[in-house]
Design an enzyme around this catalytic site. Structure first.
Site, short mmCIF file in Angstrom:
data_model
loop_
_atom_site.label_atom_id
_atom_site.label_comp_id
_atom_site.label_asym_id
_atom_site.label_seq_id
_atom_site.Cartn_x
_atom_site.Cartn_y
_atom_site.Cartn_z
N ASP A 126 -1.78 6.54 2.95
CA ASP A 126 -1.23 8.02 2.45
C ASP A 126 -1.95 7.88 1.04
OD1 ASP A 126 -0.30 5.20 2.25
OD2 ASP A 126 1.46 5.42 2.18
N ASP A 144 -2.80 4.06 8.93
CA ASP A 144 -2.03 3.36 8.14
C ASP A 144 -0.20 3.74 8.92
OD1 ASP A 144 -0.88 1.99 6.79
OD2 ASP A 144 -0.15 3.09 5.23
#
Length: 776
Positions: free
Chosen positions: A667, A466
């Site tokens: 995250d 990501d």
């Protein structure tokens, strides 16, 4: 007035959270599915892989059991249930000849296990020392077997009655634990390593007793007291060394447990009161002085300091903390005093959750162990059959060849088979390496939730990152200030920051923070007006200031041609460029971007060197994504931009369909669908509930170099497991036929058996010297 202007910008952390909210629910479901009720049991009496298999089979037969993991190295069982009661599980284990007790407090159980292990080490050392004293004369008597001697001392030692007197204490003292264990298994109609040891040594001992008492009448003359005594002494030596080494492999848990603070200093009615750390409640005000360990998790209310978080995150440098920052229980306050509000206490603290994750990982089983489990299920029975065949074969051969003592020769080879064939090494091969690997990972800030994930990650062929918060810092920062003719950069930044002082936009915060760092931007603006999708207008010291995009400048009739090239270059670099005009004149450009983490490029390069394809997945626009990809070294064809949260999971599934073993790095909960869809999900975080529950592996530091480090650690651990399994299989596959064919005497067989387990555990322990972060 709320500032809702639009600019061509990298997504801020706040914007990305809103975009990803649609996928959070799906992620929560994925997390919940992993939280089936689990009962942990402490198991007593397991000595080999066959024991592990029997306990596991007994637990699986209990109605309501969903999954079982029994671990020889930790003497524990983790049972996921759908209705099975702890009492029923304990009863099932007891019924097959083992002890069991439910673990209610993992910390207390770890302490109890450590004390029991220390007692066991002392007990085995004591038994070995006493046994060795009685065994040594029997070893010396063997000199007469290899060469004729007239030495009166050696002749005395070869006296059958004396040997019987020396061997009997060893048979009772060293052999008692094996007789007791074998009897319990016999009552449960099972067999294990103790069964083999008892049958082998008892055969040698009883044969020798019969030779002393009725040798002439029965026609037998051989004495094998030394064989039974030496074998038992060597087996006890092996148990002692194995217990010591196993204690070393669980060092990570002990070190984590040692991080807990014993007391806490609370602020009550203006006075400081010292209480046990376990009495701290959420909301309490806790005072921490220099050099003290922080007792629980919380948020600083007043004061500042630098906190040493190295044992939890692997970060060697102390981290500066001020009011509003979170602190983690177990970390050390290096200097300065502060007061914080307790938010998580007891089993809810980050340290307690980390210990729980490591314990579960060390109690789990890697799929690579299935072959050893399958073999161990039938191992003892097969060995007993081989022993019977060995005895019958050698007896028949001895009779047919006219051997003077066919029973003696048959018995010696049978004893060698029984003693040599110990499945201990098979049972310890995987869990010991797993314990060291997961413990080493915890020390380096890499939390691995179980053996299956440790095994899977070493197969990774594609890593998907990501972007925001993973490869980048996750928050906008000021990167460039360009001044037009007639203005200075300091003047541009000062005017922009003062105009933005009343704005709540994330870009405004970045500009103000950078200006304040240079002592600029003090003072509010007048007549502040936010223009949605355009920018802002404000009066600063009587000057009309416009700050926004090109559309705003065009609408206000301001010619920005002098800044056109600068603006295009900044936008090409993926930065959010904001134009500044003062009193109708172009004054400059300020650029804001979500900057790349310093270590991101090194992490990607390390993965490329490991032969792994690296992808970047983001909901951001493609131009910004490509700019970040160029900086970090990810090819443009592997950049997947403008992907919604639910689309990220689909992208991961597509890569898996192409044959990739996929590691997804995100995250936290925003990436939960993709983390769950990947073969292995890695969360970048600081040990929060969401990060640790959503991913298979949690990287406690925000350092993405933990990704290649985790893969390196997995490869090193799996290498040790394969080495251990190979030597365990090779040892039995080679040793049993040699013993059955008469090439190994019982004493050599006993020594080989005793040290096979020690060698497996020691080999696993060598993994502690490995540093997965070296060179990154």
């Amino acid at each position: 007035m709320e500032d809702t202007r639009r600019v061509d910008t990298v997504d801020s952390k706040e914007t990305e959270k809103l975009e990803k909210a649609g996928g959070a629910a799906n992620g929560a479901v994925a997390v919940a599915e992993k939280d089936a009720p689990q009962v942990r049991l402490a198991i007593e009496g397991m000595t080999c892989a066959a024991c592990v298999n029997r306990v596991e089979q007994a637990l699986r037969r209990v109605p309501g059991v969903v999954d079982v993991n029994v671990n020889l190295a930790t003497h524990s069982a983790a049972v996921r249930t759908a209705g099975a009661t702890p009492a029923a599980l304990v009863e099932a284990v007891v019924n097959v000849g083992y002890g069991a007790e439910q673990v209610l407090d993992p910390a207390e159980e770890a302490r109890r296990q450590r004390e029991e292990r220390e007692r066991e080490i002392a007990r085995q050392r004591r038994i070995f020392a006493i046994s060795a004293v009685f065994t040594l004369p029997l070893v010396l008597s063997m000199a007469g077997h290899f060469a004729p001697t007239t030495n009166p001392f050696i002749q005395l030692l070869n006296n059958g009655w004396l040997q019987w007197a020396l061997a009997t204490p060893v048979q009772i003292l060293a052999g008692w634990q094996f007789y007791q264990d074998a009897w319990q298994k016999l009552k449960a109609r099972t067999a294990n390593m103790s069964t083999l040891v008892v049958m082998g040594t008892s055969s040698a001992y009883l044969y020798s007793v019969a030779s002393v008492l009725w040798g002439q009448r029965l026609g037998i003359t051989g004495l094998y007291f030394e064989a039974s005594a030496v074998i038992l002494t060597l087996v006890v030596l092996g148990r002692w060394l194995e217990a010591r080494q196993r204690g070393h492999t669980s060092e990570a848990i002990r070190r984590l447990m040692g991080l807990r603070a014993v007391t806490a200093r609370l602020l009550r009615n203006g006075a400081e009161v010292e209480v046990p750390a376990e009495q701290v409640q959420p909301g309490d005000l806790v005072v921490v002085r220099p050099g003290e360990r922080i007792p629980v998790d919380g948020v600083i209310q007043s004061g500042a300091s630098a906190i040493d978080e190295s044992m939890l995150t692997g970060e060697s440098m102390p981290v500066d903390k001020v009011a509003g920052d979170e602190v983690i229980g177990g970390t050390v306050n290096t200097h300065g005093s502060f007061v914080f509000t307790a938010t998580r206490v007891g089993s809810d603290t980050a340290l307690a959750r980390i210990i729980r994750v490591v314990e579960e990982a060390q109690a789990s089983r890697a799929p690579v162990q299935r072959l050893a489990d399958t073999i161990s299920a039938y191992f003892v029975q097969v060995v007993l059959v081989i022993a019977l065949v060995t005895f019958a074969g050698w007896y028949i051969y001895g009779v047919s060849q006219g051997h003077p003592e066919p029973v003696t020769r048959a018995l010696v080879n049978t004893v060698a088979v029984l003693v040599l064939a110990c499945p201990c090494a098979l049972g310890l091969a995987t869990p010991t390496a797993l314990m060291v690997g997961t413990g080493l990972g915890a020390e380096k800030g890499i939390l691995i939730r179980g053996g299956e994930h440790l095994e899977k990650v070493h197969k990774a062929s594609a890593v998907v990152f990501d972007k925001t918060g993973t490869l980048t810092m996750g928050r906008p920062v000021l990167t460039d200030v360009m001044a037009a003719p007639g203005f200075t950069e300091e003047e541009v930044l000062d005017l922009a920051a003062r105009a933005e002082n009343r704005s709540e936009h994330p870009l405004a915060a970045a500009i103000i923070q950078a200006a304040r760092a240079q002592g600029l931007g003090e003072g509010d603006a007048d007549d502040f007006t936010a223009m949605p999708g355009l920018g802002i207008r404000a009066q600063v010291d009587g000057r009309m200031v416009l700050l926004g995009n090109a559309l705003l400048m065009e609408r206000e009739g301001i010619d920005t041609a002098v800044l056109a090239d600068t603006l295009a270059q900044l936008q090409e670099e993926g930065k959010s460029a904001v134009l500044l005009a003062v009193d109708g004149r172009p004054a400059g450009v300020v650029a804001v971007a979500d900057t790349l983490k310093e270590e991101a490029a090194a992490a990607v390069e390390a993965l490329h060197q490991m032969g792994i394809d690296v992808y970047m997945l983001t909901g951001d626009n493609r131009r910004t994504a490509l700019a970040i990809a160029r900086q970090v070294g990810i090819p443009a064809q592997r950049v997947l931009a403008e992907v919604l949260p639910e689309g990220k999971a689909e992208t991961v599934q597509q890569l898996k369909a192409q044959g990739h073993s996929v590691v997804m790095v995100g995250d936290g909960i925003n990436d939960a669908p993709a983390l769950a869809a990947a073969d292995v999900g890695m969360a970048i975080g600081t040990g929060t509930d969401v990060a640790m529950e959503a991913a298979h592996i949690t990287l406690m530091r925000g350092d993405v170099r933990g990704v290649p480090a985790a893969i390196r650690l997995s490869r090193a651990t799996m290498g040790k497991i394969r080495q251990n399994l190979f030597w365990a299989f090779f040892y039995n596959a080679l040793g049993i036929p040699l013993a059955a064919l008469g090439f190994l005497n019982p004493i050599i067989a006993g020594a080989a058996m005793a040290f096979s387990s020690v060698s497996v555990v020691t080999n696993a322990g060598l993994l502690k010297r490995y540093d997965p972060m070296a060179g990154l």
